[in-house]
Design a protein around this motif. Structure first.
Motif, PDB file in Angstrom:
ATOM      1  N   ALA A 253     -37.729 -19.071 -47.549  1.00 43.88           N
ATOM      2  CA  ALA A 253     -38.864 -18.691 -47.995  1.00 43.88           C
ATOM      3  C   ALA A 253     -38.577 -17.449 -49.214  1.00 43.88           C
ATOM      4  N   ALA A 254     -37.716 -16.602 -48.922  1.00 42.71           N
ATOM      5  CA  ALA A 254     -37.608 -15.407 -49.487  1.00 42.71           C
ATOM      6  C   ALA A 254     -36.669 -15.800 -51.169  1.00 42.71           C
ATOM      7  N   LEU A 255     -35.769 -16.872 -50.855  1.00 44.51           N
ATOM      8  CA  LEU A 255     -35.084 -17.672 -52.001  1.00 44.51           C
ATOM      9  C   LEU A 255     -36.117 -18.388 -52.885  1.00 44.51           C
ATOM     10  N   THR A 256     -37.121 -18.944 -52.171  1.00 50.49           N
ATOM     11  CA  THR A 256     -37.932 -19.710 -52.955  1.00 50.49           C
ATOM     12  C   THR A 256     -38.986 -18.692 -53.886  1.00 50.49           C
ATOM     13  N   THR A 257     -39.385 -17.714 -53.100  1.00 48.81           N
ATOM     14  CA  THR A 257     -40.224 -16.769 -53.753  1.00 48.81           C
ATOM     15  C   THR A 257     -39.481 -15.872 -54.743  1.00 48.81           C
ATOM     16  N   ILE A 269     -28.671 -18.336 -58.460  1.00 47.77           N
ATOM     17  CA  ILE A 269     -28.648 -17.908 -57.207  1.00 47.77           C
ATOM     18  C   ILE A 269     -27.748 -18.961 -56.220  1.00 47.77           C
ATOM     19  N   LEU A 270     -26.593 -18.643 -55.838  1.00 46.40           N
ATOM     20  CA  LEU A 270     -25.951 -19.336 -55.120  1.00 46.40           C
ATOM     21  C   LEU A 270     -26.122 -19.120 -53.320  1.00 46.40           C
ATOM     22  N   SER A 271     -26.394 -19.948 -52.547  1.00 45.83           N
ATOM     23  CA  SER A 271     -26.583 -19.735 -51.178  1.00 45.83           C
ATOM     24  C   SER A 271     -25.419 -20.504 -50.413  1.00 45.83           C
ATOM     25  N   SER A 272     -24.705 -19.964 -49.424  1.00 44.21           N
ATOM     26  CA  SER A 272     -23.816 -20.595 -48.380  1.00 44.21           C
ATOM     27  C   SER A 272     -24.211 -20.323 -47.109  1.00 44.21           C
ATOM     28  N   ILE A 273     -24.494 -21.197 -46.425  1.00 41.26           N
ATOM     29  CA  ILE A 273     -25.375 -20.897 -44.974  1.00 41.26           C
ATOM     30  C   ILE A 273     -24.538 -22.040 -44.062  1.00 41.26           C
ATOM     31  N   PRO A 274     -24.069 -21.683 -43.099  1.00 42.84           N
ATOM     32  CA  PRO A 274     -23.611 -22.597 -42.278  1.00 42.84           C
ATOM     33  C   PRO A 274     -24.666 -23.655 -41.585  1.00 42.84           C
ATOM     34  N   PRO A 275     -24.288 -24.925 -41.325  1.00 39.72           N
ATOM     35  CA  PRO A 275     -25.128 -25.875 -40.958  1.00 39.72           C
ATOM     36  C   PRO A 275     -25.829 -25.658 -39.710  1.00 39.72           C
ATOM     37  N   GLN A 276     -25.214 -24.782 -38.743  1.00 34.70           N
ATOM     38  CA  GLN A 276     -25.509 -24.253 -37.276  1.00 34.70           C
ATOM     39  C   GLN A 276     -25.745 -22.922 -37.213  1.00 34.70           C
ATOM     40  N   LEU A 277     -26.822 -22.528 -37.219  1.00 37.30           N
ATOM     41  CA  LEU A 277     -26.911 -20.934 -36.769  1.00 37.30           C
ATOM     42  C   LEU A 277     -27.858 -20.850 -35.315  1.00 37.30           C
ATOM     43  N   GLN A 289     -39.625 -10.173 -45.491  1.00 37.10           N
ATOM     44  CA  GLN A 289     -39.537  -8.761 -46.369  1.00 37.10           C
ATOM     45  C   GLN A 289     -38.360  -8.033 -46.450  1.00 37.10           C
ATOM     46  N   ILE A 290     -37.402  -8.195 -45.449  1.00 32.79           N
ATOM     47  CA  ILE A 290     -36.079  -7.499 -45.795  1.00 32.79           C
ATOM     48  C   ILE A 290     -35.394  -8.115 -46.929  1.00 32.79           C
ATOM     49  N   PHE A 291     -35.177  -9.460 -46.784  1.00 36.28           N
ATOM     50  CA  PHE A 291     -34.396 -10.445 -47.753  1.00 36.28           C
ATOM     51  C   PHE A 291     -35.112 -10.560 -49.118  1.00 36.28           C
ATOM     52  N   TRP A 292     -36.504 -10.374 -48.989  1.00 30.27           N
ATOM     53  CA  TRP A 292     -37.140 -10.457 -50.328  1.00 30.27           C
ATOM     54  C   TRP A 292     -36.710  -9.166 -51.296  1.00 30.27           C
ATOM     55  N   ASN A 293     -36.936  -8.020 -50.396  1.00 34.29           N
ATOM     56  CA  ASN A 293     -36.388  -6.661 -51.021  1.00 34.29           C
ATOM     57  C   ASN A 293     -34.957  -6.833 -51.632  1.00 34.29           C
ATOM     58  N   LEU A 294     -34.121  -7.288 -50.845  1.00 35.22           N
ATOM     59  CA  LEU A 294     -32.644  -7.121 -51.049  1.00 35.22           C
ATOM     60  C   LEU A 294     -32.551  -8.382 -52.437  1.00 35.22           C
ATOM     61  N   LEU A 295     -33.273  -9.282 -52.347  1.00 33.62           N
ATOM     62  CA  LEU A 295     -33.163 -10.241 -53.591  1.00 33.62           C
ATOM     63  C   LEU A 295     -33.851 -10.021 -54.809  1.00 33.62           C
ATOM     64  N   SER A 296     -34.905  -9.127 -54.597  1.00 33.58           N
ATOM     65  CA  SER A 296     -35.740  -8.723 -55.742  1.00 33.58           C
ATOM     66  C   SER A 296     -34.783  -7.434 -56.311  1.00 33.58           C
ATOM     67  N   ASN A 297     -34.303  -6.924 -55.595  1.00 30.85           N
ATOM     68  CA  ASN A 297     -33.279  -5.717 -56.067  1.00 30.85           C
ATOM     69  C   ASN A 297     -32.290  -6.106 -56.844  1.00 30.85           C
ATOM     70  N   ALA A 298     -31.367  -7.386 -56.406  1.00 31.03           N
ATOM     71  CA  ALA A 298     -30.533  -7.941 -57.125  1.00 31.03           C
ATOM     72  C   ALA A 298     -30.867  -8.552 -58.418  1.00 31.03           C
ATOM     73  N   VAL A 299     -32.223  -9.147 -58.434  1.00 31.48           N
ATOM     74  CA  VAL A 299     -32.510  -9.746 -59.559  1.00 31.48           C
ATOM     75  C   VAL A 299     -32.932  -8.611 -60.827  1.00 31.48           C
ATOM     76  N   THR A 322     -24.843 -11.545 -46.235  1.00 31.11           N
ATOM     77  CA  THR A 322     -24.590 -10.756 -47.480  1.00 31.11           C
ATOM     78  C   THR A 322     -25.169 -11.320 -48.678  1.00 31.11           C
ATOM     79  N   VAL A 323     -25.907 -10.246 -49.435  1.00 34.17           N
ATOM     80  CA  VAL A 323     -26.597 -10.358 -50.831  1.00 34.17           C
ATOM     81  C   VAL A 323     -25.739  -9.759 -51.825  1.00 34.17           C
ATOM     82  N   GLN A 324     -24.776 -10.561 -52.594  1.00 34.45           N
ATOM     83  CA  GLN A 324     -24.043  -9.965 -53.721  1.00 34.45           C
ATOM     84  C   GLN A 324     -24.266 -10.309 -54.999  1.00 34.45           C
ATOM     85  N   ASP A 325     -24.466  -9.178 -55.818  1.00 26.40           N
ATOM     86  CA  ASP A 325     -24.973  -9.603 -57.276  1.00 26.40           C
ATOM     87  C   ASP A 325     -23.817  -9.316 -58.142  1.00 26.40           C
TER      88      ASP A 325
END
Length: 547
Positions: A253-257, A269-277, A289-299, A322-325
């Protein structure tokens, strides 16, 4: 009567003299005892005083030193009794000493004038310096200098607190200036385009104007939400509704937004997430809200054509996100302050990025609210930044996989039609004309039958003229508020009292929602409300009413 003999008179005089001498000796003894008790009292006070005390002779050499002074300076009384105090307590100029301050104390003692609350810098035996507030009370005997009493205390904590307060005031002033700037900037676009629309614009410019007004309003709404979140955090009233959360859906949801903003700058934007979490126990909205803020800052801080990478790994009992830019990076000097509220790496008027310096402080508070932690790192300016969020997970079934690779693009220019409210009558009660107008336009677009009222009394009159299917009622209105309207409707003797009423308000505190629902409102919406959310809510309540 016989006269006294000479011997008898002498004996009487001798007896009186002895009595007088005994009285004098007794008085002297009592005076000495009183003096001894007074000295003991003074010494007890001095020995237990929190401040450092020195008794000095006319040369400035200590004749007494209380335990606080010994502990504070690191010198023994013997060392102080061999040299003037200022030779020990005042460092030389090459060590930051205050020669002028030294003279102020010495001159006050020699001139027999008091010195009150004087700021100075003293040096300990180990060479460390410390700021003090000191007072000097000269002593004199027969008009001549007979020494002095020096009292001093370390004011390092006091100065540190004063500096912290000054820094906080400075950050507050900078924050208010920045907030004013960030609110006025989108308002300029809103007012400018609105006035151009009044003058008339061709179709292409009209679409641009509408998009600019919408974007500017969204920016202002986000600024207001950030300020309110900080206020809630400070008051310990941040809303937190824990539930079992699937992290992949939150991240998606955060990535799409954030994708449209990234696509506009050609950022991959590259994402790497294991198939099972494992699942997370948390508030889904706050996590997004946490991840949207981090991604928004990165952009925001990544230049055109850059890259943002999102990775998730399972490490023992935590999920590490991890959110790395590849953006502008963080100055090492600013890195320790990156999560502090009201701080920005560049707070000058020439800064190249908008914002008020609250996003990351909110993120840290939300992460900690979930029992996690966050840290930031950067190799320096121009070398990108990395934010790592660690959240504890709960033992449960792992959730399904998330697509690994680039985030799928969102179709540009997508138009969303509002659901139909054909055949549904709506009453809008709000004292603000501009709010009534926009709500009327939204409901007309959804094909509803709309009536409006500017006050509680007018709203009740229109309600009784023709009972609507749905009521949208503001809470804060002059003279009578939305709660008065609600109580009046619920007190009606007919089935009309069951009409669904939606509270629509600019108050966004959690307790406002609780108060409204507790009072009997069927739903609570916060201004500014999205047309889709408003119509969907009204449609749901209307359908339940008909059922």
């Amino acid at each position: 009567m016989t006269e006294r003999t000479h011997d008898e008179e002498e004996e009487l005089l001798r007896s009186v003299a002895i009595q007088n001498a005994q009285s004098i000796l007794l008085a002297r003894q009592r005076a000495e005892e009183d003096l001894q008790r007074a000295n003991e009292l003074v010494r007890t006070i001095a020995e237990n005083a929190a401040s450092s005390l020195l008794m000095l002779d006319e040369r400035g050499v200590a004749t007494y030193m209380n335990p606080a002074a010994i502990e504070e300076t690191g010198y023994s009384f013997e060392e102080f009794s061999r040299a003037p105090f200022h030779d020990l307590l005042h460092p030389p100029p090459e060590r930051g000493g205050h020669v002028a301050a030294d003279c102020a104390i010495r001159n006050a003692r020699e001139r027999m004038v008091p010195l009150k609350k004087h700021r100075d810098l003293f040096v300990r035996k180990n060479g460390s310096t410390f700021p003090v507030s000191c007072s000097l009370s000269p002593l004199q005997r027969q008009g001549r200098a007979a020494g002095a009493v020096l009292e001093f205390r370390d004011i390092s904590d006091e100065l540190a607190a004063q500096k912290a307060l000054e820094d906080a005031n400075r950050r507050k002033d900078e924050f208010l200036a920045t907030l004013s700037h960030e609110l006025r900037t989108p308002m300029t676009a809103v007012l400018g385009w609105a006035r151009m629309l009044k003058l008339g614009l061709p179709g292409t410019d009209m679409r641009q104007a509408i998009e600019a007004i919408e974007k500017s309003a969204e920016i202002q709404a986000q600024l207001i939400d950030d300020v309110l979140d900080v206020s809630r955090i400070a008051a310990g009233r941040m809303t937190f509704i824990p539930a079992t959360v699937e992290l992949p859906s939150v991240l998606q949801a955060a990535l799409t937004t954030i994708h449209p903003a990234a696509a506009a700058k050609s950022i991959e934007i590259l994402s790497s997430i294991p198939p099972q979490l494992p699942h997370i126990l948390g508030d889904e909205g706050r996590l997004q809200q946490i991840f949207w803020n981090l991604l928004s800052n990165a952009v925001k801080f990544t230049p055109r054509g850059g890259t943002i990478t999102v990775r998730v790994v399972v490490a023992e009992i935590i999920l590490r996100i991890t959110v790395q830019d590849s953006g502008k990076g963080i100055d090492p000097a600013f890195l320790p302050h990156v999560f502090e509220p009201f701080t920005q790496q560049d707070g000058s008027s020439t800064r190249s990025h908008e914002g008020i310096g609250l996003g990351l402080s909110i993120v840290r508070s939300l992460v900690e609210l979930h029992g996690g932690r966050i840290r930031a790192s950067s190799d320096g300016v121009g070398l990108g930044a990395t934010f790592v969020v660690e959240l504890p997970f709960i033992e449960s079934e792992a959730v399904g996989p998330l697509q690994v690779g680039t985030v799928p693009p969102m179709p540009a220019g997508t138009s969303v039609e509002l659901p139909s409210l054909h055949g549904v009558s709506v009453l809008v009660v709000d004292d603000q004309e501009i709010t009534r107008d926009v709500l009327r336009a939204i409901f007309l677009r959804a094909q509803a039958d709309v009536r409006v009222a500017a006050s509680v009394r007018e709203g009740l009159a229109r309600f009784q003229e023709e009972v609507p299917h749905i009521v949208i009622c503001d809470l804060a209105m002059p003279e009578e508020d939305g709660y008065v309207f609600l109580r009046a409707v619920r007190a009606l003797p007919t089935t009309a009292r069951n009409t669904p009423i939606i509270a629509l308000t600019a108050f966004g505190r959690p307790e406002e929602r609780q108060n409204a629902i507790g009072a009997g409102f069927d739903e609570y919406l916060k201004k500014p409300v999205a047309p889709q959310e408003l119509i969907v809510t009204a449609q749901r309540l209307a359908q339940s009413q008909r059922a």
